[in-house]
Design a protein around this motif. Sequence first.
Motif, PDB file in Angstrom:
ATOM      1  N   UNK A 103       0.857  -1.181   0.000  1.00  0.00           N
ATOM      2  CA  UNK A 103       0.000   0.000   0.000  1.00  0.00           C
ATOM      3  C   UNK A 103       0.894   1.233   0.000  1.00  0.00           C
ATOM      4  N   UNK A 104       0.635   2.153  -0.920  1.00  0.00           N
ATOM      5  CA  UNK A 104       1.388   3.404  -1.006  1.00  0.00           C
ATOM      6  C   UNK A 104       0.452   4.554  -0.639  1.00  0.00           C
ATOM      7  N   UNK A 105       0.814   5.295   0.398  1.00  0.00           N
ATOM      8  CA  UNK A 105      -0.057   6.344   0.928  1.00  0.00           C
ATOM      9  C   UNK A 105       0.483   7.719   0.568  1.00  0.00           C
ATOM     10  N   UNK A 106      -0.412   8.602   0.137  1.00  0.00           N
ATOM     11  CA  UNK A 106      -0.058   9.974  -0.210  1.00  0.00           C
ATOM     12  C   UNK A 106      -1.228  10.908   0.109  1.00  0.00           C
ATOM     13  N   UNK A 107      -0.912  12.197   0.345  1.00  0.00           N
ATOM     14  CA  UNK A 107      -1.959  13.183   0.597  1.00  0.00           C
ATOM     15  C   UNK A 107      -2.249  14.033  -0.633  1.00  0.00           C
ATOM     16  N   UNK A 108      -1.513  13.821  -1.725  1.00  0.00           N
ATOM     17  CA  UNK A 108      -1.659  14.596  -2.948  1.00  0.00           C
ATOM     18  C   UNK A 108      -2.315  13.721  -4.016  1.00  0.00           C
ATOM     19  N   UNK A 109      -3.472  14.129  -4.559  1.00  0.00           N
ATOM     20  CA  UNK A 109      -4.123  13.336  -5.598  1.00  0.00           C
ATOM     21  C   UNK A 109      -3.240  13.101  -6.823  1.00  0.00           C
ATOM     22  N   UNK A 110      -2.392  14.069  -7.179  1.00  0.00           N
ATOM     23  CA  UNK A 110      -1.486  13.873  -8.310  1.00  0.00           C
ATOM     24  C   UNK A 110      -0.455  12.787  -8.006  1.00  0.00           C
ATOM     25  N   UNK A 111      -0.010  12.708  -6.760  1.00  0.00           N
ATOM     26  CA  UNK A 111       0.921  11.642  -6.376  1.00  0.00           C
ATOM     27  C   UNK A 111       0.250  10.284  -6.485  1.00  0.00           C
ATOM     28  N   UNK A 112      -0.994  10.189  -6.060  1.00  0.00           N
ATOM     29  CA  UNK A 112      -1.731   8.925  -6.187  1.00  0.00           C
ATOM     30  C   UNK A 112      -1.822   8.520  -7.651  1.00  0.00           C
ATOM     31  N   UNK A 113      -2.111   9.498  -8.515  1.00  0.00           N
ATOM     32  CA  UNK A 113      -2.154   9.214  -9.955  1.00  0.00           C
ATOM     33  C   UNK A 113      -0.790   8.756 -10.457  1.00  0.00           C
ATOM     34  N   UNK A 114       0.282   9.409  -9.996  1.00  0.00           N
ATOM     35  CA  UNK A 114       1.636   9.035 -10.414  1.00  0.00           C
ATOM     36  C   UNK A 114       1.979   7.615  -9.957  1.00  0.00           C
TER      37      UNK A 114
END
Length: 216
Positions: A103-114
Amino acid sequence: MTISVSTEFVLANTRLAAVPLAPEVRLHLAEEAIELWQRTEAGQGGAQLPPPFWAFAWAGGQALARHVLDHPDLVAGRRVLDLAAGSGLVAIAAMRAGAAHVTAVEIDPLAVAAIEVNAHANEVDVTAVLGDVLDRDADAEVVLAGDVFYSREMTTRVLGFLRRAAAGGATVLAGDPGRAYLPKEHLSLVATYDVPVPQTLEDTPIKRTTVWRVNP
């Protein structure tokens, strides 16, 4: 892979390339760091976007990815969490090293897309999650964090999360190139790497970077 507005932005502003210290992994990376930074500041529809941390292979993440790839026993068959995952480099390395689930967690929607774009490019399955998990307990057997000690506030919150994970029995590793707020008193040295980095982002073309084990 679903092509969303965020995915289109990632693809339009990056180029697929091998990671210098971990060429087994390819990422969509920014070629023009300053220009992309300016685009995110300008935002979309008048709204400013978070800094594009997801568009670069940061030194801490590269060192951690290299270490995991060279020591697959750390993650093989285990549930892994990549915290503040950025591009998803460490998460992808963990899957390539044989993790059961990442699981990779991020607070930025663009990071999730990346992360989703990069996982697809490397033909691995990574669960990308949008959200702040730092006030929770880690639901993972291994927790990995690259380049997270870059501010006092971030270090305080992240360290609390990582130490709780370690106290709960997880293997917790952090990669760091000597950032100002590195909490060495809570860490044990594991390995050191010389990492090639973009000079537009760092003060030197090679950053001496350490993988640390986080103590409970």
